[in-house]
Scaffold this active site. Structure first.
Site, PDB file in Angstrom:
ATOM      1  N   LYS A   1     -46.453 -79.189 122.687  1.00 60.61           N
ATOM      2  CA  LYS A   1     -47.756 -79.859 122.477  1.00 60.61           C
ATOM      3  C   LYS A   1     -48.835 -79.190 122.173  1.00 60.61           C
ATOM      4  CE  LYS A   1     -48.005 -83.916 123.345  1.00 60.61           C
ATOM      5  NZ  LYS A   1     -48.087 -84.533 124.756  1.00 60.61           N
TER       6      LYS A   1
ATOM      7  N   HIS B   1     -56.386-102.455 107.747  1.00 59.74           N
ATOM      8  CA  HIS B   1     -55.587-102.949 108.765  1.00 59.74           C
ATOM      9  C   HIS B   1     -54.686-101.946 109.383  1.00 59.74           C
ATOM     10  CE1 HIS B   1     -56.951-106.972 107.692  1.00 59.74           C
ATOM     11  NE2 HIS B   1     -56.717-106.830 106.366  1.00 59.74           N
TER      12      HIS B   1
ATOM     13  N   ASN C   1     -52.472 -80.918 122.017  1.00 56.91           N
ATOM     14  CA  ASN C   1     -53.228 -82.454 122.297  1.00 56.91           C
ATOM     15  C   ASN C   1     -54.513 -82.174 121.698  1.00 56.91           C
ATOM     16  OD1 ASN C   1     -50.825 -83.262 123.525  1.00 56.91           O
ATOM     17  ND2 ASN C   1     -51.672 -82.354 125.719  1.00 56.91           N
TER      18      ASN C   1
ATOM     19  N   GLU D   1     -60.230 -87.297 122.334  1.00 55.25           N
ATOM     20  CA  GLU D   1     -59.832 -88.421 123.364  1.00 55.25           C
ATOM     21  C   GLU D   1     -61.050 -88.253 124.393  1.00 55.25           C
ATOM     22  OE1 GLU D   1     -54.989 -87.626 122.956  1.00 55.25           O
ATOM     23  OE2 GLU D   1     -56.218 -86.994 124.705  1.00 55.25           O
TER      24      GLU D   1
ATOM     25  N   SER E   1     -49.636 -78.898 127.057  1.00 55.48           N
ATOM     26  CA  SER E   1     -49.114 -79.630 128.133  1.00 55.48           C
ATOM     27  C   SER E   1     -48.797 -79.061 129.305  1.00 55.48           C
ATOM     28  CB  SER E   1     -48.119 -80.530 127.538  1.00 55.48           C
ATOM     29  OG  SER E   1     -47.240 -81.297 128.284  1.00 55.48           O
TER      30      SER E   1
END
Length: 461
Positions: free
Chosen positions: A284, A157, A286, A291, A278
């Site tokens: 950043k 969970h 990323n 993704e 970024s």
């Protein structure tokens, strides 16, 4: 004379808009190797069966080799008005060898021809996927070997659960991709069935040998029913379904890496080569590759949905709708193979941060199950043990301490079965080491899993 192989029936040229709308040459030219391989096998079979003279078969094969060389060198002139790869190849063949080129299409139709071409292409691409999947499994096994002693919180969970080794976590994904590899091997049994000889739908009146063509192209089986042979696209649908599962497994792994790369987890440091920055936030780094891969999963699902929708309402046998079967597969193929390859490359250089994983073990009372099991092993019914451990967690939480920071007197307040040996049980290393059943996270089953994967990988070579 009409440019169309079927033009004898028609007195007017096709509308220009129709020419463009119905052509497939712009994308099915990708099948040129398969088309020429199938045609060479067909020509050789026609010559061996006496349908055409052996010397005619030899002439056709030499001409097809020249066509192949021209395409591979870039000298070949593709002609949109010839509709598809098949007619482009056949027209150029006839220019090279003369009228005998017209005999190549004896005893076959574009229906069984394209089915063979597509099956050959799908088979080759699935083998490429299998190669990349084997490499990915090898990388996962290698990184697992490095991190047998690295511990991190397990999750259910998305909440803390008993600790596991990082090796066990990585090997879970290795098992997923091993299944994908095996699933593709099973799918290939149904892909590698030659439809040549089914002709348009009913077979042919010529005394041909479909098994000879199948053997020539490396297929172990031939069609059982001519109508099914030309109208079946299950093989492509099943292949893209298998690709969809590969992407599903990659997407799950991407999801975890995205979390782990977040400084709030800090379990991994992304390689510069597989990250982006970024445009406005200089700090950043990323996880864009993960993704994008997660996003491209939907693209492969879309290809599967397209193929399922394409076929769901078609009566027997071949229908022109089926021209739309190739582009979804081509797109899925590009996505699946690139994704698996990139994941293997990225995991090979990904930096794991064991110290941060170890610190995370101190949060979330991961050892509560150990306390419950400890009490149950001492004779307390598990439900009572579970309740006692939960109460101990509540006390520790109220004090802002770990479960192991409670005193022996505190713990004995929940059960007089607690003794000083409880603190050894509450250590994360003990929690992992005690789970030594087959398939568990303990050292022995992890060793067994690694040995099994090494044996499996060796069997592929």
């Amino acid at each position: 004379m009409s440019e169309k192989m079927w033009g004898g029936r028609f007195h007017e040229a096709a509308a220009a808009s129709l020419e463009e709308y119905t052509q497939s040459e712009s994308f099915d030219r990708a099948l040129f190797r398969e088309d020429i391989a199938g045609s060479k096998a067909h020509a050789a079979m026609l010559g061996a069966c006496g349908v055409i003279a052996p010397e005619e078969a030899a002439t056709l094969i030499r001409g097809l080799d020249q066509v192949l060389a021209e395409i591979e060198s870039g000298a070949f002139q593709w002609r949109r008005e010839l509709e598809d790869v098949h007619m482009n190849v056949e027209r150029r063949l006839t220019e090279i060898v003369g009228p005998v080129g017209g005999k190549l299409h004896t005893a076959r139709s574009r229906n069984d021809q394209v089915a063979l071409d597509f099956r050959l292409h799908v088979a080759a691409r699935l083998e490429a996927w299998r190669g990349e999947l084997a490499r990915l499994v090898a990388v996962l096994a290698g990184r697992a070997e490095e991190h047998r002693d690295t511990l991190l919180p397990g999750c259910t969970h998305m909440q803390p659960a008993p600790p596991v080794s990082l090796a066990q976590h990585l090997l879970a994904y290795a098992q997923m991709f091993r299944r994908d590899h095996e699933r593709l091997a099973d799918c290939l049994k149904r892909v590698r069935v030659s439809p040549l000889g089914a002709a348009a739908l009913a077979g042919t009146t010529y005394a041909i040998d479909p098994a000879k063509v199948a053997a020539s192209v490396g297929f172990p089986a031939t069609f059982a029913n001519s109508m099914d042979a030309v109208s079946d696209r299950d093989f492509a649908i099943e292949a893209v379904f298998c690709g969809s599962l590969v992407m599903l497994h990659l997407s799950r792994l991407c999801e975890e890496l995205i979390y782990w790369a977040n400084p709030n987890f800090g379990y991994v440091r992304l390689p510069d080569a597989y990250s982006t920055g970024s445009s406005i936030m200089p700090q950043k780094k990323n996880p864009d590759v993960c993704e994008l891969m997660r996003g491209k999963t939907g693209r492969v699902y879309g290809a599967l949905t397209s193929l399922l929708t394409l076929m769901k309402g078609l009566p027997l046998t071949y229908n022109r709708d089926m021209q739309e079967d190739k582009e979804p597969f081509f797109d899925a193929d590009r996505t699946v193979r690139a994704s698996v390859s990139i994941m293997a490359d990225m995991l090979g250089v990904l930096e794991f941060l064991p110290a941060n994983m170890r610190r995370a073990l101190d949060r979330g009372f991961l050892n509560a199950t150990e306390l419950a099991d400890y009490l149950a092993a001492k004779g307390l019914p598990f439900r009572e043990a579970h309740h006692a451990a939960g109460a101990a967690v509540a006390l520790a939480e109220s004090r802002g301490v770990r479960l192991e920071d409670l005193s022996l007197e505190d713990l004995r307040g929940f059960s007089d079965l607690v003794a000083a040996d409880v603190f050894a049980v509450l250590r994360p290393e003990a929690a992992v080491a005690r789970r030594n059943m087959s398939g568990g996270t303990g050292p022995e089953p992890v060793t067994a899993q690694l040995a099994m994967l090494r044996t499996w990988l060796a069997s592929l070579s």
